[in-house]
Design an enzyme around this catalytic site. Structure first.
Site, PDB file in Angstrom:
ATOM      1  N   TYR A 138       0.797  -1.226   0.000  1.00 39.63           N
ATOM      2  CA  TYR A 138       0.000   0.000   0.000  1.00 39.63           C
ATOM      3  C   TYR A 138       0.829   1.277   0.000  1.00 39.63           C
ATOM      4  CZ  TYR A 138      -4.715  -1.805   0.563  1.00 39.63           C
ATOM      5  OH  TYR A 138      -5.936  -2.381   0.345  1.00 39.63           O
ATOM      6  N   LYS A 188       2.077 -15.593   3.097  1.00 40.54           N
ATOM      7  CA  LYS A 188       2.261 -16.480   1.935  1.00 40.54           C
ATOM      8  C   LYS A 188       3.771 -16.708   1.843  1.00 40.54           C
ATOM      9  CE  LYS A 188       0.817 -18.471  -1.923  1.00 40.54           C
ATOM     10  NZ  LYS A 188      -0.207 -19.535  -2.068  1.00 40.54           N
ATOM     11  N   ASP A 221      -4.189 -18.164   1.088  1.00 34.84           N
ATOM     12  CA  ASP A 221      -5.200 -18.881   0.299  1.00 34.84           C
ATOM     13  C   ASP A 221      -5.946 -19.888   1.178  1.00 34.84           C
ATOM     14  OD1 ASP A 221      -2.779 -20.240   0.451  1.00 34.84           O
ATOM     15  OD2 ASP A 221      -2.783 -20.932  -1.632  1.00 34.84           O
ATOM     16  N   ASP A 245      -6.723  -6.430   3.997  1.00 33.61           N
ATOM     17  CA  ASP A 245      -7.811  -5.767   3.270  1.00 33.61           C
ATOM     18  C   ASP A 245      -8.766  -6.813   2.710  1.00 33.61           C
ATOM     19  OD1 ASP A 245      -9.233  -3.720   1.846  1.00 33.61           O
ATOM     20  OD2 ASP A 245      -8.226  -4.431   0.041  1.00 33.61           O
ATOM     21  N   ASP A 249     -12.873  -8.119   4.165  1.00 35.00           N
ATOM     22  CA  ASP A 249     -14.127  -8.119   3.406  1.00 35.00           C
ATOM     23  C   ASP A 249     -14.787  -9.495   3.514  1.00 35.00           C
ATOM     24  OD1 ASP A 249     -13.930  -5.479   2.585  1.00 35.00           O
ATOM     25  OD2 ASP A 249     -14.267  -5.915   0.467  1.00 35.00           O
TER      26      ASP A 249
HETATM   27  C1  IPM Z   1     -10.526  -0.479   3.230  1.00 36.91           C
HETATM   28  C2  IPM Z   1     -10.667   0.053   1.835  1.00 36.91           C
HETATM   29  C3  IPM Z   1      -9.416   0.862   1.502  1.00 36.91           C
HETATM   30  C4  IPM Z   1      -8.233  -0.083   1.603  1.00 36.91           C
HETATM   31  C5  IPM Z   1      -9.464   1.573   0.142  1.00 36.91           C
HETATM   32  C6  IPM Z   1     -10.691   2.425  -0.011  1.00 36.91           C
HETATM   33  C7  IPM Z   1      -8.205   2.378  -0.100  1.00 36.91           C
HETATM   34  O1  IPM Z   1     -10.870  -0.968   0.919  1.00 36.91           O
HETATM   35  O2  IPM Z   1     -10.431   0.338   4.169  1.00 36.91           O
HETATM   36  O3  IPM Z   1     -10.533  -1.693   3.405  1.00 36.91           O
HETATM   37  O4  IPM Z   1      -7.912  -0.748   0.599  1.00 36.91           O
HETATM   38  O5  IPM Z   1      -7.622  -0.142   2.662  1.00 36.91           O
HETATM   39 MN    MN Z   2     -11.070  -2.942   1.851  1.00 33.68          MN
END
Ligand code: IPM
Ligand code: MN
Length: 347
Positions: A138, A188, A221, A245, A249
């Site tokens: 990042y 990984k 993975d 990240d 999700d």
């Molecule tokens: C998160 C988001 C951010 C990230 C983006 C919007 C830059 O996806 O906070 O998870 O990738 O960290």
């Molecule tokens: Mn994210």
């Protein structure tokens, strides 16, 4: 003296979920001093600036930052992809040294989950991802050579410093020591041998200081599989910025969706304000329709109260959200109906 909170409602559904969070915070802990910063897509369009140095130094004076969401629609033709993400959200995480990106996931009773009954019934799905927040892929270490030609070269180099890894690993072990005492490193290292080697050695070394915490390891993975087949195996996951990240999700998806996923970007040395934001993005497709679930932002507000030392009030917010979830599993309420219901559930 009341604490100063900088509020960045941002884009899309950001302002909607922040408005409900403010209602909850004002109810549960009146007296915080708020200053709103209009940053994001509209501000950029009006001024050509994403975040200037003067605004950055004003934000630095706050005791904490509450952020809704930033980012334009993926198909936007006017706002280049990454401009707001890199120039605002990531700039704040880096400038304010948010080493720890803390993302808890709890599957509350009654909440719909895509996981099968066999996987979740009678199990506790309650874990925290401790995502590194300032390094990895990042940090903008890369570039483009010969852009637009057939010989274009594009690089993003993952940066892992012993210092950066150690502080997030130490935080994760300390957290695990207060929970079920189980830490999982996700990486990984069979492919990313350099970074993976560093992470492994640091986990082993810091682990010596936490004899009560057991640690194990999963390749990323395999971790994506374990999250859907065996999520109760996790207590604290520590991982790098991009893996964190992606996994968070997935973690949100299995525990009631992104509408409940809260996060904290923590400055662990106290030199700059920490920042609290829902995991979800600006969701431009549903913006302005009252469809956004404000509970991820509200729970992020609770994390902010915790961080400021108002632990009882933070617990009251979390409890109110749990009561609201129990009373409304699924459902199709509007953003402000949910906000009002959470306020009403505060004891
Ligand atoms: C998160 C988001 C951010 C990230 C983006 C919007 C830059 O996806 O906070 O998870 O990738 O960290
Ligand atoms: Mn994210």
């Amino acid at each position: 003296m009341s604490e100063k909170i900088a509020v960045i409602p941002g884009d899309g559904i950001g302002p909607e979920v922040v408005a409900q969070t403010r209602l909850v915070l004002d109810h549960v802990h009146p007296g915080l001093e708020y200053e709103t910063f209009d940053l994001g897509a509209d501000h950029w369009q009006a001024t050509g600036e994403v975040l200037n140095d003067d605004t950055l130094s004003r934000l630095a004076q706050a005791d904490a930052i509450l952020l809704g969401a930033v980012g334009a629609a993926p198909g936007s033709t006017t706002i280049p992809s990454g401009l707001l993400e890199r120039g605002l959200l990531l700039k704040l995480r880096f400038a304010f040294d948010h080493a720890v990106n803390l993302r808890p996931s709890t599957l509350y009773p009654g909440v719909p989950t895509p996981l099968s009954d066999a996987v979740v019934s009678g199990k506790t799905v309650d874990f925290v991802v401790v995502r590194e927040g300032t390094e990895g892929l990042y940090c903008g270490n890369g570039g483009v050579v010969r852009p637009g030609t057939d010989a274009e070269i594009a690089t993003e180099v993952s940066v892992n410093t012993a210092y950066g890894v150690e502080r997030v690993v130490r935080y994760a072990f300390s957290l695990a020591a207060t929970r079920r005492r189980r830490l999982t490193l996700v990486h990984k290292h069979n492919v990313l041998v350099n970074a993976g080697g560093l992470w492994r050695r640091i986990v082993a070394a810091v682990g010596e200081e936490f004899p009560d915490v057991t640690s194990d390891y999963l390749h990323v993975d395999a971790a994506t599989i374990a999250l859907v087949t065996n999520p109760d195996r996790f207590d604290v996951i520590v991982t790098d910025n991009l893996f964190g990240d992606i996994l968070t999700d997935e973690a949100a998806a299995i525990t009631g969706g992104i509408g409940l996923a809260a996060s904290a970007n923590l400055n662990v040395s106290g030199t700059y304000p920490s920042m609290f934001e829902p995991v979800h993005g600006s969701a431009p497709d549903i913006a302005g329709k009252g469809l956004a679930d404000p509970r991820a932002a509200i729970l992020s507000g609770a994390m902010m109260l915790d961080h400021l030392g108002h632990r009882e009030d933070a617990a009251r917010v979390r409890h109110a959200v749990e009561v609201d979830i129990a009373a409304n599993p699924g459902g199709s309420r509007s953003t402000d109906q949910i906000g009002r219901a959470v306020v009403a559930a505060i004891s």
